[in-house]
Motif scaffolding. Structure first.
Motif, PDB file in Angstrom:
ATOM      1  N   LEU A  66      -7.356 -88.264  24.492  1.00  0.00           N
ATOM      2  CA  LEU A  66      -7.370 -87.364  25.640  1.00  0.00           C
ATOM      3  C   LEU A  66      -6.049 -87.388  26.399  1.00  0.00           C
ATOM      4  O   LEU A  66      -5.581 -86.348  26.878  1.00  0.00           O
ATOM      5  N   SER A 122      -3.723 -84.048  26.850  1.00  0.00           N
ATOM      6  CA  SER A 122      -3.552 -83.523  28.211  1.00  0.00           C
ATOM      7  C   SER A 122      -2.080 -83.460  28.594  1.00  0.00           C
ATOM      8  O   SER A 122      -1.642 -82.519  29.283  1.00  0.00           O
ATOM      9  N   VAL A 129      -9.417 -77.729  30.724  1.00  0.00           N
ATOM     10  CA  VAL A 129     -10.640 -77.958  31.500  1.00  0.00           C
ATOM     11  C   VAL A 129     -11.759 -78.479  30.606  1.00  0.00           C
ATOM     12  O   VAL A 129     -12.546 -79.344  31.008  1.00  0.00           O
ATOM     13  N   HIS A 130     -11.858 -77.984  29.385  1.00  0.00           N
ATOM     14  CA  HIS A 130     -12.919 -78.384  28.460  1.00  0.00           C
ATOM     15  C   HIS A 130     -12.418 -79.438  27.469  1.00  0.00           C
ATOM     16  O   HIS A 130     -12.819 -79.437  26.300  1.00  0.00           O
ATOM     17  N   ARG A 141     -12.988 -82.744  27.470  1.00  0.00           N
ATOM     18  CA  ARG A 141     -14.078 -83.655  27.117  1.00  0.00           C
ATOM     19  C   ARG A 141     -15.367 -82.857  26.997  1.00  0.00           C
ATOM     20  O   ARG A 141     -15.718 -82.064  27.882  1.00  0.00           O
ATOM     21  N   GLY A 172     -18.519 -83.889  27.012  1.00  0.00           N
ATOM     22  CA  GLY A 172     -19.626 -84.310  27.868  1.00  0.00           C
ATOM     23  C   GLY A 172     -19.384 -84.160  29.352  1.00  0.00           C
ATOM     24  O   GLY A 172     -20.213 -84.615  30.151  1.00  0.00           O
ATOM     25  N   ASP A 173     -18.284 -83.571  29.784  1.00  0.00           N
ATOM     26  CA  ASP A 173     -17.997 -83.442  31.212  1.00  0.00           C
ATOM     27  C   ASP A 173     -18.982 -82.488  31.878  1.00  0.00           C
ATOM     28  O   ASP A 173     -19.412 -81.485  31.285  1.00  0.00           O
ATOM     29  N   SER A 174     -19.296 -82.794  33.141  1.00  0.00           N
ATOM     30  CA  SER A 174     -20.124 -81.892  33.937  1.00  0.00           C
ATOM     31  C   SER A 174     -19.260 -80.775  34.507  1.00  0.00           C
ATOM     32  O   SER A 174     -18.029 -80.796  34.417  1.00  0.00           O
ATOM     33  N   ASP A 222     -16.828 -82.128  37.066  1.00  0.00           N
ATOM     34  CA  ASP A 222     -15.669 -82.781  36.452  1.00  0.00           C
ATOM     35  C   ASP A 222     -14.658 -81.746  35.953  1.00  0.00           C
ATOM     36  O   ASP A 222     -13.441 -81.941  36.083  1.00  0.00           O
ATOM     37  N   ARG A 223     -15.155 -80.673  35.396  1.00  0.00           N
ATOM     38  CA  ARG A 223     -14.250 -79.620  34.931  1.00  0.00           C
ATOM     39  C   ARG A 223     -13.541 -78.945  36.099  1.00  0.00           C
ATOM     40  O   ARG A 223     -12.371 -78.567  35.995  1.00  0.00           O
ATOM     41  N   LYS A 228     -12.703 -80.463  38.837  1.00  0.00           N
ATOM     42  CA  LYS A 228     -11.660 -81.414  39.245  1.00  0.00           C
ATOM     43  C   LYS A 228     -10.436 -81.310  38.331  1.00  0.00           C
ATOM     44  O   LYS A 228      -9.300 -81.351  38.796  1.00  0.00           O
ATOM     45  N   ARG A 229     -10.677 -81.171  37.026  1.00  0.00           N
ATOM     46  CA  ARG A 229      -9.550 -81.022  36.102  1.00  0.00           C
ATOM     47  C   ARG A 229      -8.808 -79.708  36.354  1.00  0.00           C
ATOM     48  O   ARG A 229      -7.579 -79.647  36.234  1.00  0.00           O
TER      49      ARG A 229
END
Length: 560
Positions: free
Chosen positions: A279, A283, A303-304, A306, A308-310, A313-314, A316-317
């Motif tokens: 990752l 990134s 943004v996508h 990971r 499993g991110d909620s 979390d996306r 925030k990224r």
């Protein structure tokens, strides 16, 4: 000049020699056949010089007489050859100018004066004249005949390649280009055409090998070769990503190193790294590319990153990525999309409206329509945002030689030029059009407007490059000016009711323009009359403002 200097030098030596003998008197005694001959040295030297000159003159005369027939033949042959080349030159000029008749006449003269088998330019001129006269089959036959001669083979391949391009026979043109590239790798048109054809057919290894040959022969500079190699490696990695992720990762990382600012290379490299669990490195690649050129696909991939991110979390990224290039439309759009997915509708609306203030575009209005539907559910407002999206400037897209594509490709599908796609706004009409009807909406003041479908019975609408609320408020428009420009003033929306009043010149104008422009107010029109009057179906009502906003708006015109 050198011969003249040599002549003067010989004369000078002879003069110096005779002067030297004159200063030293003496006698020369020769005994021959019992007789003794006595002469001075000056007379003896003069006699020797005269004998040598006579021998040389006699030799020249004999040589000229013997060689005169050959010299005459050579003179007439050279004169004939000069006349033939003059005819050939005139014919080539005529063919280049499109004068097929003169070119054909010069071919006849050149064939009489020159040897056709020894002069390949006659074959070329004959083929060009056949093309000018519309005899494509004869021209192709003549080009094919050139393939038998090693001296004219490349010329024949060039003619057959251009003819295949003209007829749209891509497979045949690819065959001729590849054969020419093998015959002469240093020929730019052959190697470029073969490279484009291999790229179009997905032969990445063959294209890379041909690119290396071009680089070895110095047909292209090193920087261009690096970028084109990066494009080919990117396309190969994208093709092999699903089947062989590890190989795609190696290829994509190499492509990203060759061209760090190439967006597709960075995206495929980051995807391959994310799939392998790296990752941080993926990134970092996307962040570097984002700082160079913000791109929506970079934001989507970042943004996508990971799986499993909620949604939070996306978001925030997305905020972290946008902070690297603040105040850019793509940064605001990235936040708006992530905030909408996370349910942060207020933040999503603020980010989308920030795009409208800096660079209005179609995607921002469509996003606001989604936000409006999720936040209020007001279908009128949703339709209003959708109608504005239809008139908004287009979003940037991958464009190459006038061809617009949703996805990047390594070569142009029009010309086959490698690495031709650019991320930019596609070219649209030359200028926007102002259309006045109903109330003026200040939010639309800075939007470029697309012209309505042309009508033969209406004059063109008023064109303008840019109109704002401030400049429009300074313009005084009365009924006569509007009617002269064929832009008719519509009656403002009333608060009370929509009852029809007495017919006036303004209402007549409203009925005339209703066949071209979609109405912004209800009109009681009979269905039969509506079918007869309307030139084409009227789109759905984009919605109206709430009554309190309509009361606060004191302006009379609306920029559409």
């Amino acid at each position: 000049m050198i011969r003249i200097l040599c002549f003067f030098f010989v004369v000078l030596l002879l003069g110096a020699g005779f002067a030297w003998l004159a200063d030293r008197p003496g006698d020369l005694v020769i005994t021959f056949a019992g007789m003794q001959y006595k002469v001075t040295l000056m007379v003896a030297a003069s006699a020797v010089v005269a004998i040598v000159a006579a021998v040389m003159l006699t030799w020249w005369i004999i040589k000229s007489l013997v060689a005169s027939p050959y010299a005459l033949r050579r003179h007439f042959r050279a004169r004939k050859r000069d006349r033939g080349y003059q005819s050939l030159s005139t014919g080539l000029i005529a063919a280049g100018a499109g004068d097929g008749q003169t070119a054909r006449r010069m071919i006849g003269q050149a064939q009489k004066l020159l040897n056709v088998d020894q002069e390949p330019l006659i074959k070329l001129l004959d083929a060009q004249a056949a093309m000018l006269e519309g005899r494509a089959e004869d021209a192709r036959a003549k080009f094919e005949a050139m393939l038998d001669d090693p001296e004219t083979k490349l010329l024949g391949l060039r003619g057959l390649y251009l003819e295949a391009q003209r007829l749209g026979a891509r497979d045949a043109s690819r065959h001729y280009a590849e054969e020419a590239a093998l015959l002469a790798p240093n020929v730019e048109w052959a190697s470029s055409a073969a490279l484009g054809q291999k790229t179009t057919h997905g032969d990445w290894d063959g294209a890379l090998l041909l690119l290396e040959k071009q680089k070895a022969t110095k047909q292209i500079d090193k920087e261009k070769a690096k970028r084109e190699r990066a494009a080919l490696l990117t396309a190969k990695a994208m093709e092999t990503f699903d089947a062989d992720p590890m190989s795609a990762k190696t290829i994509a990382v190499e492509a990203n190193k060759l061209a760090p600012d190439l967006v597709p290379a960075a995206i495929i490299a980051a995807k391959a790294l994310f799939q392998q669990g790296d990752l941080r490195k993926g990134s970092k690649i996307l962040e570097y590319t984002w700082k160079k050129q913000p791109h929506p696909e970079v934001a989507e991939t970042y943004v996508h990153a990971r799986i499993g991110d909620s949604a939070i979390d996306r978001l925030k990224r997305a905020r972290h990525l946008a902070a690297m290039y603040p105040h850019h439309p793509e940064s605001s759009l990235a936040i708006a999309h992530a905030a909408l997915a996370a349910g942060e509708l207020k933040e999503a609306r603020e980010a989308a409206e920030a795009v409208l203030r800096t660079a209005p575009r179609e995607s921002a209005y469509l996003l606001l329509a989604d936000i409006e539907e999720a936040q209020t559910g007001d279908q009128g407002r949703v339709r209003q945002w959708l109608s504005r999206a239809v008139k908004a400037p287009r979003d940037p897209a991958w464009t190459a030689d006038g061809y617009v594509s949703d996805r990047w490709a390594p070569a142009s599908p029009v010309t086959g030029r490698l690495n031709a796609f650019e991320w930019k706004v596609p070219v649209e009409q030359l200028g926007p059009v102002i259309d006045y009807r109903g109330d003026f909406d200040e939010a639309l003041a800075t939007e470029p407007v697309r012209s309505a479908p042309p009508r033969e019975d209406l004059k063109p609408l008023i064109p303008a490059k840019s109109v704002t609320a401030e400049t429009l408020s300074k313009v005084r428009l009365d009924k006569e000016d509007i009617l002269d420009a064929e832009v008719l003033q519509l009656e403002p929306r009333a608060k009370a009711s929509n009852q029809a009043g007495p017919k006036s010149a303004q209402s007549d104008g409203n009925e005339r323009i209703a066949s071209v422009l979609p109405p912004f107010q209800e009109q009681k029109v009979d269905s039969k009359q509506k079918d007869e009057d309307l030139a084409f179906p009227v789109p759905d009502d984009p919605g109206v403002r709430p009554e309190d906003e309509a009361e606060r708006s004191g302006k009379k015109f609306r920029l559409f």
